[in-house]
Design an enzyme around this catalytic site. Sequence first.
Site: not given
Length: 570
Positions: A24, A118-119, A289, A291, A293-294, A358, A377, A379, A390
């Site tokens: 990233r 991600s987020h 989020d 993508d 996954d969260r 993690t 997790e 997060s 996730k």
Amino acid sequence: IPLQVVTVPTAPYPDQRPGTDGLRKSVCVFQSRRNYLHNFVQSILSSIDLRDRQGSTVVVGGDGRFFNQTAIEVIVQMAAANGVGRLIIGHHGIMSTPAISCVIRKYKAIGGIVLTASHNPGGPHGDFGIKFNTANGGPAKEAVSSKIFLISRTIEEFAICPGLKVDLTTLGRQTFDLENKFKPFTVEIVDSVESYANLLRNIFDFAALKELLSGDHRIKIRLDAMHGVAGPYVRKILCEELGCPANSAINCVPMDDFGGQHPDPHPTYATDLTDSMRDGQYDFGAAFDADGDRNMILGKHGFFVTPSDSVAVIANNIFCIPYFQHTGVRGFARSMPTSAALDRVAKATKIELYETPTGWKFFGNLMDAGMLSLCGEESFGTGGDHIREKDGLWAVLAWLSILASRRQSVEDIVKDHWLKYGRNYFTRYDYEDVDIDAACEMMEDLEMMIADKSFVRQRFAVEDKIYQVEKADNFEYTDPADMSEVRDTQCCCFLFENGLRIIFSDGSRIIYRLSGTGRSGATVRIYIDSYEKELIFEDTQVMLAPLATIAVKISQLHHRTGRSGPSLIT
């Protein structure tokens, strides 16, 4: 005329080590550094044995953020030049991370290239990310990531087919003839929503969920896709198939800058959702989020379910989900910093509990070994063994399945859980963009302090609270699936990624960790977890204030980093 494959000279970059969720960086890094993206893509492709790569299938998709389509064009051209036989790409280049895992497994692909940060924020001034998922559909293991990094440090050239152009807007198959290639290169543009929806149909009772969401005694829900990739999935599955009113879903059009918002399902950022939940008109709320996954789960009047409590509640009600009625439950797992709420369910149900570093790759290894069914997790990540990532939408349907079965409110279900198991008060303090050297020096000194034998049994007093140290260490992990050992890697920006633990005699924990998902500087995270057997309806920050004071005092964090307080509190 066959398309020409060319070899282009390049020079390596020293900073392309994949973190917990890939590489990233800010968009400007990918745009301004010559061949920065090309180098990393070539490193991914070269990490795959040539015999395995030739004629193979690779899945490609992203969360739709700025630079997504530019990156896909490069990946297509380089995959063709490096012998990949077929690419499966999401329509318009968009595919959620859970769907990518699903499609990799469905088509038995050799892996997938996931384009997401991600987020993290998007847009031309935001972040971009790229990671490699292997054939099991999950994030690459450390050995693969290390190989990619080593190749990136010595790369001298990359192969590309610059004349190859793909139409991402049209579903179907496109074929291309390349020079010196016996078979045509194929690109399939697919509707990834349908493949993923079909997977969920085989996990959940869609008839029961439809009755819950659109029957005579339906509940009202609010879902916020935060202008990320989850939007089309929410509309197709929750609205079109399960009967939620169209206005139940907000911010469902993917945007390359996420509407100028931070696509993080956190109370601080998902304000469209939290604001709409306060007046009590909705019974259930969730945010996703960028993508997909969260997830964040809310009850009526904005009752917040911590991610640690969420996975514990799902575990306690796991047989509300038909999939687990058929497969049984092999094990539960959580990342080490996540609160121990799940442990109490595992102990009561006599199901094995695994505590991992993690990173979802550790869960995936246990799942591949048939040892794990449900994990989470702190997060905002929750998932099952149906894929190796996730899965935000899966978590939402799991919660809705519990609501359909128990016919209680979210708040009542959580409070019943606390009455049965006690409550783990949990919080996380993030100190972002801290100077890397200062952060590492602080962590090194802290490790030396807690390693001293005299540190154990020390007492710390704050007001009328006294905490005595029972154990302190730098967390290490031996994977029970293959007995591989995970220790902190000796690289400043990844040192202490596993976490330093201080465990007190009452079971309370303070954990210090450097995160591997930031784009610049270091993110220092402090996790605080404290258990109360008797149900006390007290604010989390009030309950944990004494431990927070001790955490800052022991580490001297404010003095060592120059920060007066955290950037974000969860």
